[in-house]
Design a protein around this motif. Structure first.
Motif, mmCIF file in Angstrom:
data_model
loop_
_atom_site.group_PDB
_atom_site.id
_atom_site.type_symbol
_atom_site.label_atom_id
_atom_site.label_comp_id
_atom_site.label_asym_id
_atom_site.label_seq_id
_atom_site.Cartn_x
_atom_site.Cartn_y
_atom_site.Cartn_z
ATOM 1 N N ARG A 105 19.015 38.875 -14.136
ATOM 2 C CA ARG A 105 20.173 39.203 -14.956
ATOM 3 C C ARG A 105 21.333 38.239 -14.674
ATOM 4 N NH1 ARG A 105 19.973 45.795 -14.114
ATOM 5 N NH2 ARG A 105 18.439 46.235 -15.791
ATOM 6 N N ALA A 106 21.552 37.925 -13.393
ATOM 7 C CA ALA A 106 22.622 36.992 -13.043
ATOM 8 C C ALA A 106 22.345 35.605 -13.627
ATOM 9 C CB ALA A 106 22.770 36.910 -11.522
ATOM 10 N N GLN A 107 21.078 35.174 -13.569
ATOM 11 C CA GLN A 107 20.739 33.874 -14.140
ATOM 12 C C GLN A 107 20.933 33.867 -15.656
ATOM 13 O OE1 GLN A 107 16.777 32.884 -12.876
ATOM 14 N NE2 GLN A 107 17.392 32.492 -10.736
ATOM 15 N N HIS A 108 20.647 35.000 -16.299
ATOM 16 C CA HIS A 108 20.854 35.087 -17.748
ATOM 17 C C HIS A 108 22.346 34.990 -18.084
ATOM 18 C CE1 HIS A 108 20.285 36.149 -21.894
ATOM 19 N NE2 HIS A 108 21.076 37.222 -21.759
ATOM 20 N N GLU A 109 23.169 35.661 -17.304
ATOM 21 C CA GLU A 109 24.605 35.578 -17.534
ATOM 22 C C GLU A 109 25.119 34.157 -17.275
ATOM 23 O OE1 GLU A 109 26.385 38.540 -15.106
ATOM 24 O OE2 GLU A 109 25.608 40.238 -16.274
ATOM 25 N N MET A 110 24.551 33.510 -16.255
ATOM 26 C CA MET A 110 24.945 32.130 -15.984
ATOM 27 C C MET A 110 24.546 31.214 -17.137
ATOM 28 S SD MET A 110 26.401 30.023 -13.898
ATOM 29 C CE MET A 110 26.431 30.879 -12.314
ATOM 30 N N ALA A 111 23.371 31.440 -17.690
ATOM 31 C CA ALA A 111 22.929 30.622 -18.819
ATOM 32 C C ALA A 111 23.826 30.850 -20.037
ATOM 33 C CB ALA A 111 21.474 30.944 -19.153
ATOM 34 N N GLN A 112 24.234 32.092 -20.256
ATOM 35 C CA GLN A 112 25.151 32.370 -21.366
ATOM 36 C C GLN A 112 26.509 31.694 -21.147
ATOM 37 O OE1 GLN A 112 24.901 36.728 -21.346
ATOM 38 N NE2 GLN A 112 23.915 36.640 -23.367
ATOM 39 N N LEU A 113 26.954 31.688 -19.883
ATOM 40 C CA LEU A 113 28.230 31.030 -19.579
ATOM 41 C C LEU A 113 28.129 29.525 -19.834
ATOM 42 C CD1 LEU A 113 31.106 31.404 -18.478
ATOM 43 C CD2 LEU A 113 30.173 31.040 -16.171
ATOM 44 N N GLU A 114 27.015 28.926 -19.421
ATOM 45 C CA GLU A 114 26.813 27.500 -19.674
ATOM 46 C C GLU A 114 26.798 27.211 -21.169
ATOM 47 O OE1 GLU A 114 26.441 24.694 -17.837
ATOM 48 O OE2 GLU A 114 27.042 25.786 -16.032
ATOM 49 N N LEU A 115 26.219 28.099 -21.934
ATOM 50 C CA LEU A 115 26.204 27.928 -23.384
ATOM 51 C C LEU A 115 27.623 27.990 -23.957
ATOM 52 C CD1 LEU A 115 24.658 27.614 -26.022
ATOM 53 C CD2 LEU A 115 24.404 30.123 -26.073
ATOM 54 N N SER A 116 28.451 28.877 -23.414
ATOM 55 C CA SER A 116 29.840 28.966 -23.894
ATOM 56 C C SER A 116 30.626 27.712 -23.559
ATOM 57 C CB SER A 116 30.528 30.194 -23.298
ATOM 58 O OG SER A 116 30.750 30.027 -21.906
ATOM 59 N N TYR A 117 30.232 27.018 -22.485
ATOM 60 C CA TYR A 117 30.939 25.802 -22.103
ATOM 61 C C TYR A 117 30.708 24.659 -23.085
ATOM 62 C CZ TYR A 117 31.994 27.784 -17.494
ATOM 63 O OH TYR A 117 32.470 28.558 -16.473
ATOM 64 N N THR A 118 29.731 24.774 -23.953
ATOM 65 C CA THR A 118 29.499 23.706 -24.926
ATOM 66 C C THR A 118 30.593 23.661 -25.988
ATOM 67 O OG1 THR A 118 28.089 25.168 -26.261
ATOM 68 C CG2 THR A 118 27.010 23.813 -24.579
ATOM 69 N N THR A 119 31.395 24.721 -26.064
ATOM 70 C CA THR A 119 32.605 24.693 -26.893
ATOM 71 C C THR A 119 33.795 24.592 -25.951
ATOM 72 O OG1 THR A 119 31.591 26.048 -28.636
ATOM 73 C CG2 THR A 119 33.997 25.909 -28.591
ATOM 74 N N VAL A 120 34.415 23.414 -25.902
ATOM 75 C CA VAL A 120 35.544 23.180 -24.992
ATOM 76 C C VAL A 120 36.801 23.711 -25.661
ATOM 77 C CG1 VAL A 120 36.833 21.461 -23.688
ATOM 78 C CG2 VAL A 120 34.382 21.139 -24.100
ATOM 79 N N THR A 121 37.543 24.569 -24.943
ATOM 80 C CA THR A 121 38.743 25.198 -25.496
ATOM 81 C C THR A 121 39.980 24.754 -24.725
ATOM 82 O OG1 THR A 121 38.456 27.141 -24.085
ATOM 83 C CG2 THR A 121 37.449 27.208 -26.275
ATOM 84 N N ALA A 122 41.152 24.976 -25.342
ATOM 85 C CA ALA A 122 42.433 24.587 -24.730
ATOM 86 C C ALA A 122 42.818 25.602 -23.656
ATOM 87 C CB ALA A 122 43.527 24.525 -25.793
#
Length: 379
Positions: free
Chosen positions: A157-174
């Motif tokens: 579960r932790a690895q899945h959340e980490m993978a989702q976080l990495e996916l969110s990083y592909t959109t760089v925000t201010a």
């Protein structure tokens, strides 16, 4: 009875006395004529043309003036938290952005696959854990085995959340709201992790840091009004306040730091060179004269005042300097005409002609030449 010899002696005495008297009278006449000619020469000098201004009353401020570069107190470099190809750059330099606004979209394929993989692993372990709970009740597996399966599930579960976080990083925000001051990438560039790709400045507030001599430490305080002018915007003045005053003096430079704050606007930009004036005292009704009226010769501060068509040198005591004006605390009265131009050629008592005056200064008529006077007396 007088003898002929005595009479002759008396005659010689009278003749000598007469000659001495005549010589004295002639000498006196010559001396008086020289003084008259010298006085006539002085009076015959033409008046010196000068410009004057009247001593007036107005408010003056005591101030300290310095220069500093403008800067923003808040700013941030935007870095990529993951690596990938920049598929879309959404903002440009000068764009206003808000916190959380997307700036760049990176290639998400690798991160999306990692999410799918972690989701599959997590689902498998979740099913295994549910079956193990049933089997442990039937005493078909040990409690240690159940704990191990639960541990593996939590890790998945932790690895899945980490993978989702990495996916969110592909959109760089201010990270903050502000203005894009610099863009370091273009569409198609490969972006490395933790590499700065944008700079954002929050220009809602502009600051300028001054290094002020220690002698001003007693007069500069927080909250005092500040006026700012910049070379790039001639004629414009921006109002601000003293935001912070350092409580210590730097021993090496003999200065202390004063931070002035101004409201940001579209005109002011970080990096501009600013001229800053801090007003720390004010006199509402002070006698003032132009600084150009001051005489710079000698140790005594003085000015020339025009009185009855003559230049009179007046020593003065000065106060605050306010731009082109300076306060006079003693030596002059309101309405006095001080010489502002032409004072170099003046001396005490010089006749003057005020340029632009309605009536010229009175000038004595030159004396008639001695020859003409003699001719006029001739019969």
């Amino acid at each position: 009875m007088s003898t002929p010899h005595a009479i002759a002696s008396a005659g010689r005495v009278l003749t000598g006395a007469a000659l001495l008297s005549a010589a004295l009278v002639l000498s006196a006449c010559k001396g008086g004529g020289g003084d008259a000619q010298a006085k006539s020469a002085d009076e015959a000098q033409p008046p010196v043309p000068v410009e004057t201004e009247q001593v007036t009353r107005r408010s003056v401020a005591a101030s300290w003036v310095g220069t500093a570069a403008l800067e923003v107190p808040r700013g941030a470099d935007v870095v990529a938290k993951t690596s990938g190809i920049a598929l879309d750059v959404l903002v440009e330099e000068g764009d206003q952005v808000r916190a959380g606004q997307p700036l760049v979209r990176l290639d998400p394929d690798r991160a999306r696959l990692a999410v799918q993989q972690s989701r599959a692993t997590m689902g498998k372990l979740d099913n295994s854990y549910r079956r193990a709970q049933q089997l442990v009740g039937q005493q078909m597996i040990s409690a240690n085995d159940l704990d191990q399966i639960k541990f593996d599930l939590d890790n998945a579960r932790a690895q899945h959340e980490m993978a989702q976080l990495e996916l969110s990083y592909t959109t760089v925000t201010a990270p903050i709201s502000g203005v894009i001051s610099q863009r370091m990438i273009r569409t198609g560039n490969f972006v490395q992790i933790n590499t700065p790709i944008f700079s954002i400045v929050d220009n809602a507030r502009i600051e300028a840091t001054l290094n002020v001599p220690e002698r001003e430490l007693r007069v500069l305080k927080r909250g005092q009004p500040v006026r700012l002018s910049v070379d790039a915007l001639p004629g414009e003045v921006f109002e601000g306040v003293v935001e912070r005053v350092a409580p210590v003096v730097e021993s090496r430079s003999g200065t202390f730091r004063v931070v002035c704050a101004f409201e940001g606007n579209e005109a002011l930009r970080p990096g501009m060179f600013g001229r800053i004036r801090i007003d720390y005292d004010q006199r509402a009704d002070a006698l003032v004269i132009p600084r150009s009226a001051l005489l710079e010769d000698g140790d005594e501060t003085a000015v020339f005042v025009v009185r009855d068509g003559k230049a009179v040198r007046m020593p003065v005591t000065l106060g605050y300097v306010d731009g082109a004006l300076i306060e006079v605390r003693d030596g002059l009265a309101e309405g006095d005409a001080v010489v502002t131009a032409g004072k170099v050629a003046l001396r005490e008592g010089s006749a003057v002609q005020v340029v632009g005056a309605d009536t010229p200064a009175a000038t004595p008529e030159p004396a008639a030449p001695a020859a003409d006077a003699a001719q006029g007396d001739a019969p």
